[in-house]
Write a protein that holds these residues in place. Sequence first.
Motif, PDB file in Angstrom:
ATOM      1  N   GLY A   1       1.161  -0.791   0.081  1.00 49.39           N
ATOM      2  CA  GLY A   1       0.307   0.039  -0.097  1.00 49.39           C
ATOM      3  C   GLY A   1       0.892   1.126   0.109  1.00 49.39           C
ATOM      4  N   CYS A   2       1.925   1.349   0.577  1.00 50.00           N
ATOM      5  CA  CYS A   2       3.358   1.980   0.120  1.00 50.00           C
ATOM      6  C   CYS A   2       3.717   2.981  -0.499  1.00 50.00           C
ATOM      7  CB  CYS A   2       3.853   2.201   1.702  1.00 50.00           C
ATOM      8  SG  CYS A   2       5.517   1.126   0.764  1.00 50.00           S
ATOM      9  N   GLY A   3       3.109   1.564  -1.683  1.00 53.01           N
ATOM     10  CA  GLY A   3       3.766   1.830  -3.413  1.00 53.01           C
ATOM     11  C   GLY A   3       4.222   1.033  -3.381  1.00 53.01           C
ATOM     12  N   ALA A   4       5.663   0.425  -2.800  1.00 52.15           N
ATOM     13  CA  ALA A   4       6.928  -0.373  -2.990  1.00 52.15           C
ATOM     14  C   ALA A   4       6.303  -1.507  -3.493  1.00 52.15           C
ATOM     15  CB  ALA A   4       7.886   0.236  -1.810  1.00 52.15           C
ATOM     16  N   PRO A   5       7.432  -2.014  -4.355  1.00 54.64           N
ATOM     17  CA  PRO A   5       6.788  -3.551  -4.565  1.00 54.64           C
ATOM     18  C   PRO A   5       7.457  -4.460  -3.296  1.00 54.64           C
ATOM     19  CG  PRO A   5       8.533  -2.908  -5.614  1.00 54.64           C
ATOM     20  CD  PRO A   5       8.703  -1.757  -4.995  1.00 54.64           C
ATOM     21  N   PHE A   6       6.925  -5.551  -2.583  1.00 63.20           N
ATOM     22  CA  PHE A   6       6.848  -6.038  -1.544  1.00 63.20           C
ATOM     23  C   PHE A   6       8.287  -6.679  -0.722  1.00 63.20           C
ATOM     24  CE2 PHE A   6       6.661 -10.610   0.952  1.00 63.20           C
ATOM     25  CZ  PHE A   6       5.990  -9.666   1.757  1.00 63.20           C
ATOM     26  N   ARG A   7       8.913  -6.812  -1.193  1.00 58.17           N
ATOM     27  CA  ARG A   7      10.292  -7.243  -1.120  1.00 58.17           C
ATOM     28  C   ARG A   7      11.532  -6.163  -1.225  1.00 58.17           C
ATOM     29  NH1 ARG A   7      11.050 -12.646  -0.362  1.00 58.17           N
ATOM     30  NH2 ARG A   7       9.994 -14.180  -1.689  1.00 58.17           N
ATOM     31  N   GLU A   8      10.785  -4.990  -1.389  1.00 54.83           N
ATOM     32  CA  GLU A   8      11.581  -3.286  -1.172  1.00 54.83           C
ATOM     33  C   GLU A   8      11.040  -2.620   0.050  1.00 54.83           C
ATOM     34  OE1 GLU A   8      12.257  -1.487  -5.262  1.00 54.83           O
ATOM     35  OE2 GLU A   8      12.832  -3.918  -6.755  1.00 54.83           O
ATOM     36  N   CYS A   9       9.927  -3.016   0.587  1.00 55.12           N
ATOM     37  CA  CYS A   9       8.779  -1.878   0.896  1.00 55.12           C
ATOM     38  C   CYS A   9      10.005  -2.826   2.737  1.00 55.12           C
ATOM     39  CB  CYS A   9       7.311  -2.307   1.285  1.00 55.12           C
ATOM     40  SG  CYS A   9       6.654  -1.641   3.144  1.00 55.12           S
ATOM     41  N   PRO A  10      10.583  -1.232   2.282  1.00 57.62           N
ATOM     42  CA  PRO A  10      11.065  -0.989   4.844  1.00 57.62           C
ATOM     43  C   PRO A  10      10.395  -2.338   5.348  1.00 57.62           C
ATOM     44  CG  PRO A  10      11.532   0.633   3.053  1.00 57.62           C
ATOM     45  CD  PRO A  10      10.088  -0.027   2.549  1.00 57.62           C
ATOM     46  N   PHE A  11       8.228  -1.680   5.154  1.00 60.58           N
ATOM     47  CA  PHE A  11       8.098  -2.464   6.343  1.00 60.58           C
ATOM     48  C   PHE A  11       7.593  -4.048   6.463  1.00 60.58           C
ATOM     49  CE2 PHE A  11       4.291  -4.118   7.880  1.00 60.58           C
ATOM     50  CZ  PHE A  11       3.963  -3.561   8.929  1.00 60.58           C
ATOM     51  N   TRP A  12       7.471  -4.217   5.278  1.00 60.51           N
ATOM     52  CA  TRP A  12       7.663  -5.664   5.179  1.00 60.51           C
ATOM     53  C   TRP A  12       8.784  -6.623   5.377  1.00 60.51           C
ATOM     54  CZ3 TRP A  12       3.574  -8.130   6.438  1.00 60.51           C
ATOM     55  CH2 TRP A  12       2.436  -7.585   6.768  1.00 60.51           C
ATOM     56  N   THR A  13      10.082  -6.252   5.017  1.00 60.13           N
ATOM     57  CA  THR A  13      11.108  -6.640   5.047  1.00 60.13           C
ATOM     58  C   THR A  13      11.404  -6.107   6.197  1.00 60.13           C
ATOM     59  OG1 THR A  13      12.018  -5.219   2.562  1.00 60.13           O
ATOM     60  CG2 THR A  13      14.300  -5.204   4.672  1.00 60.13           C
ATOM     61  N   ALA A  14      11.396  -5.490   7.570  1.00 62.65           N
ATOM     62  CA  ALA A  14      11.381  -5.391   8.900  1.00 62.65           C
ATOM     63  C   ALA A  14      10.568  -6.502   9.573  1.00 62.65           C
ATOM     64  CB  ALA A  14      11.304  -4.022   9.300  1.00 62.65           C
ATOM     65  N   VAL A  15       9.467  -6.656   8.991  1.00 62.43           N
ATOM     66  CA  VAL A  15       8.767  -7.903   8.970  1.00 62.43           C
ATOM     67  C   VAL A  15       8.965  -8.951   9.228  1.00 62.43           C
ATOM     68  CG1 VAL A  15       6.406  -8.626   9.423  1.00 62.43           C
ATOM     69  CG2 VAL A  15       5.859  -6.340   9.785  1.00 62.43           C
ATOM     70  N   GLY A  16       9.737  -9.280   8.139  1.00 59.60           N
ATOM     71  CA  GLY A  16       9.686 -10.877   7.913  1.00 59.60           C
ATOM     72  C   GLY A  16      11.785 -11.300   8.603  1.00 59.60           C
ATOM     73  N   ASP A  17      12.304 -10.335   9.101  1.00 58.49           N
ATOM     74  CA  ASP A  17      13.301 -10.482   9.382  1.00 58.49           C
ATOM     75  C   ASP A  17      12.871 -11.227  10.694  1.00 58.49           C
ATOM     76  OD1 ASP A  17      15.335  -9.776   7.217  1.00 58.49           O
ATOM     77  OD2 ASP A  17      15.557  -7.743   7.683  1.00 58.49           O
ATOM     78  N   ARG A  18      12.260 -10.153  11.731  1.00 60.96           N
ATOM     79  CA  ARG A  18      11.627 -10.288  13.003  1.00 60.96           C
ATOM     80  C   ARG A  18      10.799 -11.971  13.029  1.00 60.96           C
ATOM     81  NH1 ARG A  18      11.937  -5.072  12.911  1.00 60.96           N
ATOM     82  NH2 ARG A  18      12.899  -4.301  14.902  1.00 60.96           N
ATOM     83  N   ALA A  19      10.051 -11.867  11.918  1.00 60.47           N
ATOM     84  CA  ALA A  19       9.036 -12.730  12.246  1.00 60.47           C
ATOM     85  C   ALA A  19      10.009 -14.463  11.783  1.00 60.47           C
ATOM     86  CB  ALA A  19       8.166 -13.127  11.559  1.00 60.47           C
ATOM     87  N   PHE A  20      10.850 -14.358  10.371  1.00 59.90           N
ATOM     88  CA  PHE A  20      11.009 -15.709  10.297  1.00 59.90           C
ATOM     89  C   PHE A  20      12.750 -15.482   9.699  1.00 59.90           C
ATOM     90  CE2 PHE A  20       6.510 -14.590   8.150  1.00 59.90           C
ATOM     91  CZ  PHE A  20       6.239 -16.115   8.964  1.00 59.90           C
ATOM     92  N   GLY A  21      13.560 -14.465  10.472  1.00 60.48           N
ATOM     93  CA  GLY A  21      14.945 -14.164   9.729  1.00 60.48           C
ATOM     94  C   GLY A  21      14.798 -14.211   8.666  1.00 60.48           C
ATOM     95  N   GLY A  22      13.696 -13.175   7.518  1.00 57.50           N
ATOM     96  CA  GLY A  22      13.928 -13.363   6.738  1.00 57.50           C
ATOM     97  C   GLY A  22      12.693 -13.934   5.647  1.00 57.50           C
ATOM     98  N   TRP A  23      12.427 -13.301   4.892  1.00 54.45           N
ATOM     99  CA  TRP A  23      11.464 -14.058   3.514  1.00 54.45           C
ATOM    100  C   TRP A  23      11.954 -15.043   2.821  1.00 54.45           C
ATOM    101  CZ3 TRP A  23       6.594 -12.855   5.218  1.00 54.45           C
ATOM    102  CH2 TRP A  23       6.267 -11.733   5.522  1.00 54.45           C
ATOM    103  N   ALA A  24      13.179 -14.529   2.584  1.00 52.48           N
ATOM    104  CA  ALA A  24      13.528 -16.229   2.372  1.00 52.48           C
ATOM    105  C   ALA A  24      13.896 -17.739   2.641  1.00 52.48           C
ATOM    106  CB  ALA A  24      15.029 -15.641   1.814  1.00 52.48           C
ATOM    107  N   ALA A  25      13.329 -17.606   4.287  1.00 51.65           N
ATOM    108  CA  ALA A  25      13.373 -18.306   5.286  1.00 51.65           C
ATOM    109  C   ALA A  25      12.084 -19.634   5.310  1.00 51.65           C
ATOM    110  CB  ALA A  25      13.981 -18.052   6.419  1.00 51.65           C
ATOM    111  N   LEU A  26      11.018 -18.950   4.118  1.00 51.76           N
ATOM    112  CA  LEU A  26       9.804 -19.348   3.868  1.00 51.76           C
ATOM    113  C   LEU A  26       9.595 -19.857   2.257  1.00 51.76           C
ATOM    114  CD1 LEU A  26       6.709 -16.649   5.411  1.00 51.76           C
ATOM    115  CD2 LEU A  26       7.817 -19.065   6.285  1.00 51.76           C
TER     116      LEU A  26
END
Length: 309
Positions: free
Chosen positions: A51-76
């Motif tokens: 919703g902020c306009g950035a692609p999912f993997r470039e969004c600072p918010f979702w990057t930070a969420v992925g890092d805290r939740a899973f150690g990065g989205w690549a872990a899923l």
Amino acid sequence: MSGPTVLFVGGLGRSGSTLLELLLTAGADVCAVGEVVHLWERGLVGGECCGCGAPFRECPFWTAVGDRAFGGWAALDAPTVLGLKAAVDRTRHLPWLAARRLPRVRTATVARYTGLYQRIYAAAADVTGARLVVDSSKHASLAFALRWAADLDLRVLHLVRDAPAVAHSWGRRVRRPEITDRVAYMPVLSPARASGRWLAQNAAFDLLARRLPVHRLRYEDFVAAPDAALAGVRAFAGLPPVAPDGPPTAPHSIAGNPLRFRTGPLTVRRDDTWREDYTGRRRWTVAASTWPLRLRYGYLGRTPDEERR
């Protein structure tokens, strides 16, 4: 990470959930993350814009969420997650999800699936400092699944809008701005299919209300008196009725109404264009098939002028 309070907005799409979550984010203690149910396919796999306009993997918010939740989205592993979703989060699974006891054979799968959401909610609250995380996924099957999540402070808001208005919206061709590499449109439903989904989703949340507290809010009442409606939602979520701290902030959502890309002040007004545009056989198809729940929700026996008040 400690788990936050989660407000799950349920119902059928095109009922005003995006507007509601935008207005809720005027409070600094609220973080709206959009329709998390679609994050796996549209964000993790499709890389669609937040919703902020950035692609999912470039969004600072979702990057930070992925890092805290899973150690990065690549872990899923996306296929594994989508397999879990198919095994749990489908309308066809509602009979066993709604049971008073979860079948033992389903317990581990449901725990694995809902655990993903719990990690995302906790990470979003940690990143933003919010006390309340709003997930407007709407799917009844996900709400019923989250009901079984251990140690989740879940509050369910059932947002309902009159069936003909919803069916009219589902019949419109609306472009999806989150897809930038091609022209794509939101799904279009016939009056009969829209009516069937409206009945199924709303009836499911009526059933869920027998299992845990559910706060029902009519879209029409929300837009008629937004301040009162928002105060009621905040109270239901356990938040004080404080004045908004500022203008709404764009939720970091990975799906939803294109309204989520809008910035600046919002004007809350009721959309009644369907009354002039949605006439004849289409409107009567919807009205005839949905009347039992429309009666239950107070949509029958009132004139249009009375409904606008």
